[in-house]
Design an enzyme around this catalytic site. Structure first.
Site, short mmCIF file in Angstrom:
data_model
loop_
_atom_site.label_atom_id
_atom_site.label_comp_id
_atom_site.label_asym_id
_atom_site.label_seq_id
_atom_site.Cartn_x
_atom_site.Cartn_y
_atom_site.Cartn_z
N LYS A 9 -1.95 -3.44 -7.61
CA LYS A 9 -2.18 -2.42 -6.87
C LYS A 9 -1.70 -1.07 -7.50
O LYS A 9 -1.99 0.10 -6.99
CB LYS A 9 -2.01 -2.39 -5.47
CG LYS A 9 -2.68 -3.49 -4.71
CD LYS A 9 -2.33 -3.43 -3.16
CE LYS A 9 -2.97 -4.68 -2.45
NZ LYS A 9 -4.52 -5.09 -2.47
N GLN A 47 0.78 -1.12 -0.12
CA GLN A 47 -0.07 0.15 0.18
C GLN A 47 0.81 1.30 -0.12
O GLN A 47 0.24 2.43 0.10
CB GLN A 47 -1.09 0.20 1.35
CG GLN A 47 -1.91 -1.18 1.29
CD GLN A 47 -2.99 -1.07 0.22
OE1 GLN A 47 -3.06 -0.14 -0.41
NE2 GLN A 47 -3.76 -2.10 0.15
N CYS A 102 -9.08 -8.48 4.83
CA CYS A 102 -7.91 -9.48 5.01
C CYS A 102 -7.14 -8.93 6.34
O CYS A 102 -5.82 -9.28 6.14
CB CYS A 102 -7.14 -9.86 3.80
SG CYS A 102 -7.96 -10.59 2.51
#
Lengths: 422, 146
Positions: free
Chosen positions: A239, A216, A379
């Site tokens: 991502k 991230q 998750c």
């Protein structure tokens, strides 16, 4: 102020024009895609690069002498170099392609599990692995499994009520028995950006290795693995504008060259006899079988795209959007943020709860307005348990989102409250 | 998707709360979203005497469990099981099945949910827990009609 700055220096319309899917309508409403922490969309440049490679240069890599084989190998290895530059890594040999971030964590966990007793990577009873309570399952379950296999102990850094790491007991949690400290750079569920410097300093004091989950962070901010000072860094392509099916483990070369293999097979070997085999050096040692070829080429194109726009500018743009969302949510009665509700050391993922409405119902109702968010435990079930919620609704913006879209979400939340509150 | 019947059951669930006596208690979870239900079954002379439950989850899972208790309590186990099969068939129909109101009563409101595959598991959570608990009750107590 930061909003104004981003607006004057960042051409979000030009960025959006590169993403065909953003022109879609959902149920007659313009798509507002705020599920980027789960997976991001792909710009034409990335799709074109992958298609051009497959149409004109594709072959298996590291296996032939014919022209296409050489061209494909060159493209694959150039992608490795491109990712190394993206991460400011000193050496492309430190970049291992995996199928995703999950495989990268498992690669390290199984490699450590395969280490001979007495090796610096071997774990056993008395040894410890430390994680945090905000890990994605992918950076938690492999370590639980490794500890089960080896008899080592898993410890974790707990969370504060406002969604940060509680470092009060860091010195006892990361201690002389700690072999590895594996932690997330930016939380996928809370949005928290963790103090890498503090954690790395403590790990170094006790001689523990560090693994940073960058799934991230790498898509959203400049990453310099050397400056971060970690031993391993993990990212996933899907991502960060690349296709699914490709991830990266970066590790310091000295470590990768000393670690035992994870999976056996073709490409990862040096000499194979019926009585036994020796292994190639890194990164090939960890890339058994035909690797993710065209996806790696596409990942390099995604690095080009992100660096072209500028990760510092992307970060500033997202920061402004996140601030607008946090401000807007703060003004809505009955809506609370789960995670830091200030912009300080914070990524673009914002989890929230609407009083009296289950996140699944929030997500379904927002979908009827064309708004895509993620609902569930993301998750990271222990985080939900920590904050006493079964699940959250999460909005996560990226380089192509707009202030107007944040406003559509905020209006959507009010619509959801009205529907479910009647 | 959000029919009035579903919203009514969600806001005013029937038979909710764990009760004594019971033969079997089960705990089922939906691992992808964290929804969970604890459910108890009492079977007497082959008849579903009582179903009680507690849990947390979305409107679909909670309303569906409420409707399920209406449909199975007081029925012979075999008959209740076939009602469960009819509901399962409806949920797997992707909106292509006209539900039989005589069999499914308020359960027909979930026909629309079957068009959303991501939500079908929500609608089935309580039913699966009931089926599991009832099968155990029949096996362990020798109850049941057969």
């Amino acid at each position: 102020m930061s909003t104004l700055l981003a607006a004057t220096t960042y051409d979000v319309a030009a960025v959006r024009a590169d993403f065909p899917v953003l022109g879609r309508e959902i149920g007659g409403k313009p798509l507002v895609y705020l599920d980027n922490a789960s997976s991001a969309h792909k710009p034409r440049q990335v799709l074109d690069a992958e298609r051009a490679f497959v149409e004109q240069h594709y072959s298996n890599v590291h296996r032939g002498v014919h022209t296409l084989s050489q061209e494909a190998t060159d493209a694959y290895e150039a992608s490795r170099e491109r990712v190394a530059r993206f991460l400011h890594a000193p050496d492309a040999h430190e970049v291992v392609f995996t199928k995703n971030a999950t495989e990268a964590y498992n690669l390290v966990a199984y490699s450590f599990g395969n280490a001979a007793a007495g090796s610096r990577f071997a774990l056993g009873p008395g040894d410890e692995v430390c994680v945090t309570e905000m890990e994605h399952h992918s950076n938690l379950v492999p370590w639980q499994m490794l500890c089960e296999r080896t008899g080592a102990t898993l410890r974790w850094i707990p969370l504060t009520d406002d969604g940060r790491l509680d470092l009060a007991d860091l010195e006892s949690l990361v201690n002389e028995r700690t072999k590895l400290l594996a932690f997330v750079h930016v939380s996928n569920i809370l949005g928290t950006e963790n103090p890498v410097d503090v954690l790395v300093a403590r790990a170094r004091q006790v001689g523990a290795l560090t693994l940073l989950d960058g799934a991230q962070s790498a898509p959203h901010q400049p990453v310099d693995v050397t400056a971060l000072g970690v031993d391993f860094f993990v990212l996933t392509g899907h991502k960060m504008l690349a296709p699914s099916g490709v991830g990266v483990l970066w590790g310091r070369r000295e470590l990768l060259d000393a670690m035992p293999p994870f999976m056996g097979g073709g490409s990862m070997i040096e000499v194979v006899r019926m009585t036994g085999s020796t292994y190639a050096p890194a990164p090939e040692r960890f890339e058994a079988g035909t690797p993710v070829i065209s996806q790696a080429v596409a990942l390099a194109a995604a690095c080009d795209y992100l660096d072209g726009v500028g990760l510092d500018r992307i970060a500033a743009h997202e920061h402004a959007l996140t601030g607008r969302l946090l401000d807007g949510v703060r003004d809505l009665p009955g809506v609370s943020v789960i995670g830091p509700d200030t912009l300080e050391k914070r990524g673009a993922a914002v989890s929230f709860a609407i009083d009296g409405v289950h996140p699944h119902d929030v997500g379904q109702s927002l979908d009827e307005l064309g708004i895509a968010v993620r609902v569930g435990h993301h998750c990271a079930a222990p985080v939900c348990r920590r904050y006493g919620v079964p699940a959250t609704t999460r909005a996560s913006s990226y380089l192509y989102n707009t202030e107007a879209e944040i406003d559509v979400l905020l209006e959507g939340i009010v619509t959801v409250q009205r529907f479910w509150g009647r | 998707m959000y029919q009035e019947i579903i919203l009514d059951h969600y806001k005013n669930p029937h038979h909710k709360g764990l009760r004594e006596p019971y033969d079997v208690e089960v705990h089922h979870v939906n691992p992808t979203c964290g929804d969970e239900v604890t459910l108890r079954v009492k079977v007497v002379d082959g008849v579903v005497e009582d179903v009680s439950y507690d849990g947390q989850g979305c409107s679909i899972s909670q309303a569906s469990t409420s409707v399920m208790t209406d449909l199975v309590i007081g029925k012979a186990v075999d008959e209740a099981m076939s009602t469960g099969e009819a509901f399962l068939e409806l949920m797997q129909s992707r909106g292509q099945l006209e539900p039989d109101e005589d069999v499914l009563e308020d359960g027909i409101a979930f026909a629309g949910v079957s068009r959303y595959p991501a939500r079908v598991k929500c609608a089935l959570l309580g039913w699966m827990a009931w089926k599991d608990a009832t099968a155990q009750a029949v096996a362990t107590t020798g109850e049941g009609s057969a």
